[in-house]
Structure formats: C-alpha cells, structure tokens
Scaffold this active site. Sequence first.
Site, mmCIF file in Angstrom:
data_model
loop_
_atom_site.group_PDB
_atom_site.id
_atom_site.type_symbol
_atom_site.label_atom_id
_atom_site.label_comp_id
_atom_site.label_asym_id
_atom_site.label_seq_id
_atom_site.Cartn_x
_atom_site.Cartn_y
_atom_site.Cartn_z
ATOM 1 N N GLU A 1 -39.648 41.330 24.933
ATOM 2 C CA GLU A 1 -39.217 40.782 25.847
ATOM 3 C C GLU A 1 -39.063 41.680 26.924
ATOM 4 O O GLU A 1 -39.105 41.506 28.217
ATOM 5 C CB GLU A 1 -38.245 39.272 25.793
ATOM 6 C CG GLU A 1 -39.095 37.955 25.225
ATOM 7 C CD GLU A 1 -40.862 37.556 25.557
ATOM 8 O OE1 GLU A 1 -40.844 37.892 26.649
ATOM 9 O OE2 GLU A 1 -41.390 36.612 25.084
ATOM 10 N N ALA B 1 -44.287 30.518 30.227
ATOM 11 C CA ALA B 1 -45.519 30.945 29.324
ATOM 12 C C ALA B 1 -45.235 30.985 28.568
ATOM 13 O O ALA B 1 -44.449 31.283 28.055
ATOM 14 C CB ALA B 1 -46.498 31.702 31.082
ATOM 15 N N GLU C 1 -47.486 37.683 30.572
ATOM 16 C CA GLU C 1 -48.272 36.789 29.416
ATOM 17 C C GLU C 1 -48.821 37.993 28.977
ATOM 18 O O GLU C 1 -49.734 37.913 27.357
ATOM 19 C CB GLU C 1 -48.105 35.419 29.263
ATOM 20 C CG GLU C 1 -47.491 34.796 29.763
ATOM 21 C CD GLU C 1 -46.265 34.957 28.919
ATOM 22 O OE1 GLU C 1 -46.459 34.732 28.572
ATOM 23 O OE2 GLU C 1 -44.980 34.544 29.884
#
Length: 885
Positions: A326, A268, A304
């Site tokens: 990340e 995603a 996300e």
Amino acid sequence: MRTEQAKTIYLKDYQAPDYLIDETTLTFELHEDHTLVHAQLVMRRNPEKGAGLPPLVLDGQELELLAVSLDDRELAPGDYQLDDSHLTLQPTAARFTVDSTVRIHPESNTALEGLYKSGSMFCTQCEAEGFRKITYYLDRPDVMSKFTTTVSAEQHHYPVLLSNGNPVASGSEEGGRHWATWEDPFKKPAYLFALVAGDLWCVEDSFTTMSGRNVALRIYVEPENIDKCQHAMDSLKKSMRWDEEAYGREYDLDIFMIVAVNDFNMGAMENKGLNIFNSSAVLARAETATDAAHQRVEAIVAHEYFHNWSGNRVTCRDWFQLSLKEGFTVFRDAGFSSDMNSATVKRIEDVAFLRTHQFAEDSGPMAHSVRPDSFIEISNFYTLTVYEKGSEVVGMIRTLLGAEGFRKGSDLYFERHDGQAVTCDDFVKAMEDANGVDLTQFKRWYSQSGTPRLEVSEAYDAAAQRYTLTFRQSCPPTPGQPTKEPFVIPVALGLLDAQGNDLPLRLDGEAAAGASSRVLSVTEAEQSFSFVGVAAKPLPSLLRGFSAPVKLSFPYDRDQLMFLMQHDSDGFNRWEAGQQLSVQVLQELIGQHQRGEALVLDPRLLHALRSLIEDESLDQAMVAEMLSLPGAAYLSELSEVADIDAIHAAREFARAQIGEALFAPLWRRYQANREVSRHSPYVAEESHFARRALQNIALSYLMLGNKPEVLAACVDQFDNSDNMTERLTALAVLVNSPFEAERGRALQLFAEHFKDNPLVMDQWFSVQAASYLPGGLERVKELMKHPAFTLKNPNKVRALIGAFAGQNLINFHAVDGSGYRFLADQIVTLNALNPQIAARQLSPLTRWRKYDAARQALMKAELERILASGELSSDVYEVVSKSLA
Ligand code: TRP
Ligand code: ZN
C-alpha cells in the site's frame, strides 16, 4: 462478533504455513436465497516445515458445511473438528486433496465482506480476510494458489459472469441458468480472488503493451452509467503506459476488467485482472462529477492498476507487511498523478492531507508504526499511517538514493521477488543491494510510530563567512513505545540571499560549492551542518518538497515568511511559507478570542494575499492553494488543547476580512475566469482545473460580503453551469450563506434534478452535513429520513455522518454533547450492519484527549456507552478499547 473473542495477533508470532495449496478449483451456484460453493484444494505439506503431518486448520466463518472429503473419501462429523472460525482435518499423506461444499448467504450480507449483493449484482471483497466467508481455506497471503472458477447463475438477471484471469469455457444449463469458467494462470493469495455476476454493460478498449501484446480493457457498470466510463478508461490507458515508462512494468494477462459497484467499503480493490471499484471511484463526467472527483478517479484507477505489480505479482507475506504494497502503491500513484497534472499542487494536497489526518492518527490512541507489531482486527489497519506515511517512507528512500538508484532498486525488487510473498525488509534489502548502501537505521521508519519533531536553529559567523544549521530531533511517546531512537531524516534545503536567489552550497570540508538545493541526512538526535563561503547571513528554505514526514520548526518571523512566499525556488515551500504565515496570524486571532479581546488581523497577511491575487503570471492553481487558509482540523492538530470555538471564530473572522479587503481583485479574477468557463466546454485537464479552482475559491470569499451582485453571480453559476465543479461550489456557498430563499431553492432544484444519481446525491448530503451554520445536527437527522439515504450504503454513511463528524467541527463538538451522542448511536447501529464502516466512523471520538475537560468527559462517556452496548464486532471493539486505554 463476540467481544470476548477479540484476540491480539503479533508479528513476532509469524510462522510459515504448515500446508500449501497448489490448485484451487471453485464452483459457485448463485441463487436468490443462498449460494452453494464447492472448493477443491490440491494441497501439500510445506517442504520448509519438515516431515510430520500436523492437523490442517482451515479458516472459515459464517459457513454452513454441507460436505467435506479428503482424497475423495467423504468425512463423517467425527473425522473433523468444526468451530465458528475453523475446520480442522488430519491429513494422512504429504499430498492430498480437500473437497468441501458450503452454503452461504450473500443476499443478507450487509458487512460487504466476502460474497455479497450490491443492488441486483453479486460481487466479492476478500481483502484482507474475507475469503474465509466464502469457503474453508488457508486465508493468508503467503499461501498462493492457481485458481479456476466456475460461476453459475440464472441467465436473465445475471447475463455477465466474471472472475479472475481469462475466460475459458461457458455454456447454458436447463432452467434458464448459465455458467462460465475463468482461469487465472498466476498464483495468488485468496485475498485477490474476485467474482461478479450481474446485468452489466461494458465499455471496451484495448492497449498494446511495450512488448507488443494486445490487452482487452473492459469497464463494467450498470446500464444507466455507461455514459460515465470514458474518463476511467482514459485513466487506465495512461496508467498502463506510465507504469511501463516509469517502472518498466508491463501488464501480464490478455484482459483487464474493472467493475463498478454502489456498495463498497473502500475506494477500490486490485483483484487480479478483475478490479472491483466503488462506483464513486470509476464514474465521472462533467455534469455529475467535480474536478476533484475526476482526479480521484484517475488516481484510484492508477493505484489499483499499479497493484498488479506492487501487490499481486509481488505480494505480502503477512498483513503486518501491508504497507509493502500500500505505501509503495500510493507512492507510485502519486508519481503518476504528479506527471499527469501539476506536481506541486499534487504535493501540496498530499502534504496538507497527511499533516491534518495522519499526524492526528500518529498522536492518538490508535497510533501504530508503518509496519505494525500487533492487531486485533486487520481491517482497522488500512490506515493513513500504512498508506500515506508508508508512501512518504518510500519517497524518502527515493530522495536518499536519487531517481536512478531508486529505479535500480525497484527493478531488483520486482525481479527478485516476482511470484513471492515478501516483507518490508525484502523491499529495503533490494534497495540496499541495488545501490550498495546500508539502510539499517532508516528502517526505524517502519518500526517506530509517532511523528518526529525537528527543531532547527541557525548561527552565522560573519567573520568566518560560516553559516551553521543545528537540527534537534525527538519523537513523542506513542502507545507501546515510550522511547524512540533517532530517525534518518532527509532534509532537502536551500539558502536564499537577500535578493531571494539560491546560493551555491558548500559544506565545511567540501572542495567546492555544488548545487543550490541539496539533501542533508540528519541521523543524530542533535547534529550541525556548516556551510562555508557564505558572504552574508542567508535565509534557509528547509524541508523542500516536504522531504520527510516530520514537524519542522524554525523561528521565522512574518517578514521572512513573506519573503519566502515570493522568492523560494521550491514551489512547495512557497506554499508552505504562506501556510506558516497564516498559521501564525490565525493563532494570534485564536489567542485574542480566548482572552475576550477584539480580533485584529495582521495586515501583512492581506498584503501577501493581495500580491498573489493581483499577479496574473502565477499558476492559478497555486494561487488557489495559497488562498485557502489552513483548515480547522489542521489548526486543531497544531493546538495542545483544540479550542474549536476559538478556531472557528478566528478562521471565519480572517475569511471575512480577506473577502472584504480583497474584494476588488477577487471579483475581477472571479469574473474573468467565470467568463472563460461560461464559454468553454468542460475539459478535465490541469489548466482548466486551475482556472476553476481560482474561480471557486474567489467566489467563496466574495460571498462572505453579502453583496447582491455576488449573490446574483453565484445563483447564475448554479443555474448556468455545464459542470458539477462550478455547480456544486455555488451550491455549497449558498448552503453556508444567510440567503435562505436562494439556499432552499438551490437545494431543492439540485435534488430534483439529480434524484436518480446516487453519487450526486452524496454530494448533496455532504454539503449540507458540512455546513457551519447553527443547527447542524438537526439538519443531519432530518436528512437521514430522506428517501435517498440508507445506513446500508457506505457512501451514504460517509457523505452524511462522516462529513458531519469529520468536517463540521463546530456543530459536531456542540458543548451539550449532542453531536457525540448522535455519532455513538449511529456506530451502535452500524456495528451490527457493517463493522468495518462502524469502526472507521469512530475516529472523531478517538481524538477525545485533544479537547477541553468537559468535552473529554462527554466523548469518553460515549465511547464507554458503545463498549457497554452489547456484542461488539472485533473492529469496533479494538478501536473503542484502545481509545479508552
Ligand atoms: N487493497 C485496497 C486498496 O487498493 C484496499 C481495500 C479495498 C480494502 N477494499 C477493502 C481493505 C476492504 C480492507 C477491506 O487500497
Ligand atoms: Zn492499495
């Protein structure tokens, strides 16, 4: 896509941008055979870069330039330079506006980067460098701009037109077209841009933030999937609340949208206010998605969403800093999942994954540090090292600072850098400043690649009541890094007495004993810690909760491991003791197989597993985890030379022995749990996951005995389950069984029933691709001809080719090299269709140094064949050339 163009980019060459873009106004005219993009960029000289007006070099790829003007003056071809990746202009003032119009072809974009079509809808994927395939731009994350986007399309086929931010205007045009304008008030880099146009339905909900603002929540899907969105919506609301509570982070726009698309390269994407998801990471309901899929949806929705702060509000200065967003966001989503479900089970799953896959990456030819020094193609650096090891690094900071200190650090980080594009150093600096600590040495975790080894030895002085642990750390050489400096390794530990109780711990020099579990900081190549007041020799429980991503070794014997399995107060280390015991037992079997001896299983493993199965007071999810033997891939990782045949034989022998020796208790627990499952409707919650996990692993052992009553139960579970968790396990077990008739029937029924559900068909492909039975390659080749299969859909590639090469080790590594040849053929085809997917599918071949000489030669030959196959994408070129280097 030209091999000779492959150019290495270095972190040390970073330069701030010469120009900035304050405002970006985009207009998209979507058509079936082309799209027109008009971009107006309000720009200025970067004040940090002094006076002077160097040429403006805009990034752009595969764009057909129709017109360009500077401050309303249309430029003639002689006024600018164009090559296949740049448009260069000469500004004449410190402030100016660039207008460009380009034609692009989303309808034929199979790389799924930039603007493309997934089925009948238009969508975008811009991270990392896809925006340059949409328009000429400064496509780098340190250029942050305010975006206003107008989308126009034919109304009937594309009733929904979306982009980032808030909808501000819309209307219709002649010719059956309509348009909508969206405005994103937050400055952002181009990689967070998104656009969607399609015939979509949405489920709607709302969320009231901690300061009382109302946020509209929408999940858009194709009409047939509207019944599969509730779980994602629930996950989203939980994520929003959790981020407020755990990190003090509130959502900032009035609307938050998720769109599910079928063709997507990754899981995603966190585009501001408009997350675009692989449909596999959104859609979930009992009948079609397993427990694991439900938990994956929950985790990815959270991931996300969390990027809105860790990634969007505070973004990366350059792509070398990718782990800044990340690693941190994986750490945040792991914390969320631990709070939603069992924290220990979550930790076990994450560590098993890290040790199997990230450790392999860290010892292979693509090894790189959490903050890489160089790359050819950034898409290749969305890796387990950047994501999972990056998360471990953040976790170690939290372990060293404590929960409160860590929160102070994250508060300072978000406050200090809101609206900025920053570096991993800025993150660490905020942690240091908020806590008054020095993390200089710790930062080696960002710059040094490779998995450190930590060898631990003990010494007990009974007369002095003194127990000493000595730690020796070392780190093997990795590409470009022949030697390493010592890391800061936080080692959480406890000492168990003969009854299995934790001792209060007092280090030499301390006034009194304190907590019974504590964190030692190992900072030297060799370092000893002495505990005093230790009345009898204790048993150490080391690296509790896997407090550092290292390979720890301590000379435990099997009885000590069984003792820790039973008594360690740390749940993770109870599992870990069981894994170490299993590894020792399996390695013994591997040795027996290699020497051509009869295989003999250490009965202590059976004994340990029996007590787990028989103890109904234990958490069933933990029992299920402890019953799963270390995987073939992990056993390969642990071997100097991975002997796939011996590993497979050893594991299958052990599994059969467990199934036989523990048949009675396994059967009892299977039947009890199946009975509950049969009578309770599906619920996606921890205790239900646990019950089904134990039920399903029990079934997989029981089926190894070929007993008719078990076969009947398995077929019944396949036929009469209301949920995919039970049904798919029954199918997978049948697919690996010798019962041909039942296997064929189940596969056929399943495909008939789910032929219109692509995500379920992915599962159907996967269980067959992963089947250990002989003839795996022929099955996969046959399945590639199935009407539901296409190389153009990444989920299909992963389900069939990825599962075969990544999970079906015994078939993939066939001695005749047929598996390697097959994979190389697919990569050559994929290279032209979708370079990112092609490069990712390469990873099994990159591990060629792990195998025997004959296999090494075969694997290398296939890598060389790919290299010689013609024009390679930079993605595939980088992985192949580094693997052969
Ligand atoms: N930033 C995305 C994430 O949350 C990663 C991602 C999605 C991505 N799609 C991509 C990266 C395509 C590279 C290419 O992790
Ligand atoms: Zn992410």
